[in-house]
Design an enzyme around this catalytic site. Structure first.
Site, mmCIF file in Angstrom:
data_model
loop_
_atom_site.group_PDB
_atom_site.id
_atom_site.type_symbol
_atom_site.label_atom_id
_atom_site.label_comp_id
_atom_site.label_asym_id
_atom_site.label_seq_id
_atom_site.Cartn_x
_atom_site.Cartn_y
_atom_site.Cartn_z
ATOM 1 N N LYS A 174 -3.439 16.600 -9.445
ATOM 2 C CA LYS A 174 -2.827 17.217 -8.258
ATOM 3 C C LYS A 174 -1.847 18.327 -8.608
ATOM 4 O O LYS A 174 -1.766 19.332 -7.932
ATOM 5 C CB LYS A 174 -2.135 16.169 -7.399
ATOM 6 C CG LYS A 174 -1.057 15.392 -8.136
ATOM 7 C CD LYS A 174 -1.188 13.893 -7.974
ATOM 8 C CE LYS A 174 -1.975 13.292 -9.121
ATOM 9 N NZ LYS A 174 -2.160 11.885 -9.143
ATOM 10 N N GLU B 237 -11.175 14.361 -5.271
ATOM 11 C CA GLU B 237 -10.894 13.192 -4.418
ATOM 12 C C GLU B 237 -9.791 12.320 -4.991
ATOM 13 O O GLU B 237 -8.936 11.805 -4.255
ATOM 14 C CB GLU B 237 -12.172 12.379 -4.233
ATOM 15 C CG GLU B 237 -12.059 11.168 -3.326
ATOM 16 C CD GLU B 237 -11.754 11.548 -1.877
ATOM 17 O OE1 GLU B 237 -10.592 11.395 -1.471
ATOM 18 O OE2 GLU B 237 -12.666 11.984 -1.154
ATOM 19 N N ILE C 141 -8.449 6.026 -2.107
ATOM 20 C CA ILE C 141 -8.808 6.191 -0.697
ATOM 21 C C ILE C 141 -9.740 7.400 -0.547
ATOM 22 O O ILE C 141 -9.389 8.489 -0.987
ATOM 23 C CB ILE C 141 -7.554 6.422 0.162
ATOM 24 C CG1 ILE C 141 -6.522 5.318 -0.059
ATOM 25 C CG2 ILE C 141 -7.936 6.509 1.641
ATOM 26 C CD1 ILE C 141 -5.201 5.549 0.650
ATOM 27 N N LYS D 233 0.554 16.544 -3.496
ATOM 28 C CA LYS D 233 -0.520 15.968 -2.669
ATOM 29 C C LYS D 233 -0.497 16.566 -1.272
ATOM 30 O O LYS D 233 -1.538 16.863 -0.680
ATOM 31 C CB LYS D 233 -0.369 14.444 -2.634
ATOM 32 C CG LYS D 233 -0.660 13.820 -3.994
ATOM 33 C CD LYS D 233 -0.091 12.419 -4.129
ATOM 34 C CE LYS D 233 -0.413 11.843 -5.504
ATOM 35 N NZ LYS D 233 0.363 10.608 -5.777
#
Lengths: 431, 431
Positions: A90, A114, A121, A190
């Site tokens: 990230k 992802e 998740i 994020k």
């Protein structure tokens, strides 16, 4: 090495489910013995990722080294060599994503990530494909497991931040240098990626408003708990609710962007809010789309196999897209932002304000008068006895919806008042 | 008509996001005026779906009429004509899915049904693609908004089932004939589809164990609430936890299937369980995969636009797969089931048992002796005073983990005891 594990152990299962056969071609690790000890055949290991870039049997490069230095070189080299990239990094994408995605676009390759946001998740998939028919209106997320673990423990045990952090470090829930987590930077990374994906808004990372949890006091947790709230470190994205938005041009219209609030901050949730039940090191993200309305996604944000689960889902999607000519998880940042970034001073919320004050006549009057002078209306006032705060009174005020700038002006003026003991605490209520 | 709305209003947005231009070609409705009044151009309407089957400009047929009769004819005709199908019809697929999917497989067409289970939640996408690297271990879902609304209201207001149902009907949260919802059949349809998708187990629908909420008493809600539990109608799928499973062959091995429990029943969740926070008409599904561990998906299970959001996401995915040659949401039921269905008598859980008894000496002894004789150990006993239950005592027992068959044997014998007033209540605790 969870990724290598899953790819080796589940090759047949994945082929049956996806229609593509995925071969773990190579594992690059400066310490090849580490990979070998984890079950990777020796003949599949190399000690330098650069050795893989001209290999024709490599279609997808999975970057799992972390950091924004060598990882950047690896990802750029892979794209330059015409390979797709899957990454869980990230920081790399939020801080140096612009040239990476530009290269990917130029080379017509996929950068899938992802696992970079909310780990296990399938959030990016859900936003990108499942909710594709929606204009997103808001997003509130608990996306850092370390902070959520610390706040959950502080709440459950009534202990201080410092004590809790030490315990979290001892148990492996916080790193030796915890600053990226507890100061909110990781959540910010994020949030920036979610903004790009769900709101078509690419954030210049250094401009993002970020507050961490280092200053959170167990006194505020105890008091807000008693008032029916749960404190969480939240990443918040909200389209501008101001009535003039339509006049200034609807959101997303080319050339007339609306405004978007982005912020990482500790925020109070009502106890009945499903997000308030996201406890320990779990992650949870609530979204609001104009067709689907409220959704929430909950799961593990990190961990070897939860992360591997997400990385492998990306690898499969890239492989399918590659094999069948589909698009798969191909996504590039917006060429033009759909919004302007709104200044945090225009944020509107109800606020929790706690002032520790000397017990003198007229204190409540002076504080509330100051709030009123800045257009802040008061919804509730609670004064707590001295045992909570060592001799002084703790005066807690819940406001009606107010403008952040007005709250800050009030707090600045209140802080100078002679009966104040230390700086007031100001927390936003997210409803 | 939410689907037509979104397709007409968002054609450009969807094309920009997905790379495919989706043209709403026709709307078939016996009452074409209804479609016209909702904004569909007159020249795009027909009064019979059969008129669309030989039209070359129709690539995807979206079936939204509901029911298992004409809808079946429509879907089969569409597949026969070589068209892909998108549907929200859980009853149709759960009860008559075998010939439909066989036809789809034969014709190499897609049947997509994201909206059929948990409405607006991108659950099937997440299970099929996001969690593709996992072997699923359990699934617990609140998938019927009507039942969840009724149970939430009964809990909040302390009112009876009948009163609550009437109110729900008045407000439009329950249908005039509510039996499909409140007797659990609708939840069963959804559970059967989830079983096929996530556990490779196609369920012969009439054999599914289904209990509804018609018999739920507000007394049990009040008591279990005071003990820290929330009552929900749950769809539960669990792989068999019995120690002999390995000996009988691991789950999913061809020719040596393990066992799978499937059940729809009212169940007790701990209040801190994130699923317990799924309130009102919302849906929530918790899954456990062996790599990703616990996940939860939350959102609206029904409603015009939430459903349309899911239907349109399927249409886009089918269109992309069609345009780019990808696979998209293509999925067929397993050719061979990965599990055998386990009899509900072998289910293991902790149980809540409430007996209304005449106040006589020896009552507790006789009940607990009966439980002990059937291998049921007791975790907690509470006897509540008569005001709750009109003159008699209400004796509540929480058991240790017990076998369902043993519980049923116990209850059958306890029911015959002379001091019993009516049949005992038995509820499973889901942990």
């Amino acid at each position: 090495m969870g990724v290598a594990d899953l790819l080796l152990e589940r090759r047949e299962l994945l082929a049956g489910r996806s229609g593509v056969d995925i071969d773990l071609a190579w594992v690059a690790d400066m310490d090849t013995d580490r990979a070998i000890n984890l079950g990777v055949p020796r003949e599949k290991t190399v000690d330098d990722f650069r050795k893989l870039m001209d290999k024709p049997d490599v279609d997808v490069v999975v970057e799992l080294m972390g950091g924004t230095g060598v990882a950047y070189d690896c990802v750029m080299a892979a794209l330059d060599a015409g390979k797709h990239v899957v990454t869980a990094n990230k920081a790399l994408l939020a801080e140096r994503g612009a040239p990476i995605f530009a290269k990917a676009r130029e080379k017509n390759r996929i950068v899938a990530f992802e696992a970079a946001v909310a780990g296990g998740i399938p959030l990016l998939l859900s936003l990108r494909e499942g909710l594709i028919a929606n204009r997103m209106q808001s997003l509130v997320g608990i996306v850092n497991g370390t902070c959520n673990y610390i706040l959950t423990e502080m709440t459950a045990k009534g202990i201080s931040f410092d004590e809790c952090l030490k315990e979290a470090q001892r148990l492996g829930f916080a790193e030796a240098d915890p600053s990226s987590d507890i100061d909110g930077k990781d959540s910010g990374h994020k949030l920036a990626l979610l903004s790009a994906l769900a709101f078509e808004m690419w954030v210049d990372f250094p401009t993002l408003h970020i507050e961490g949890i280092r200053g959170i006091s167990d006194v505020d947790i105890a008091i807000t708990r008693s008032l029916g709230y749960t404190l969480k470190l939240l990443g918040v994205i909200r389209t501008d609710p101001e009535p003039l938005a339509a006049e200034k041009g609807g959101k997303g219209e080319v050339g007339k962007p609306g405004r978007l609030f982005l912020s990482v901050h500790p925020g109070l949730l009502r106890n009945a809010d499903p997000l308030a039940a996201v406890a320990g090191s779990m992650n949870g993200v609530r979204t609001e789309g104009d067709a689907v309305m409220e959704s929430m996604f909950y799961g593990r944000g990190a961990g070897r196999y939860p992360t591997a689960s997400a990385v492998v889902s990306d690898i499969v999607a890239v492989a399918r897209a590659s094999a069948y000519g589909g698009i798969g998880p191909r996504w590039y940042p917006p060429q033009q932002n759909a919004y302007n970034m709104a200044p945090i001073e225009d944020y509107e919320a109800r606020y929790y304000l706690r002032c520790v004050v000397k017990d003198k006549p007229g204190v409540l009057g002076r504080i509330t008068t100051e709030l009123g002078a800045n257009n802040v209306s008061i919804a509730a006032v609670h004064q707590f006895e001295s045992d909570l705060v060592g001799g002084n009174a703790s005066l807690c005020i819940i406001t009606q919806t107010a403008r952040e700038g007005d709250m800050r002006d009030s707090v600045r003026n209140i802080t100078t008042m002679d009966f104040l003991e230390g700086a007031p605490t100001l927390l936003r209520i997210e409803e």
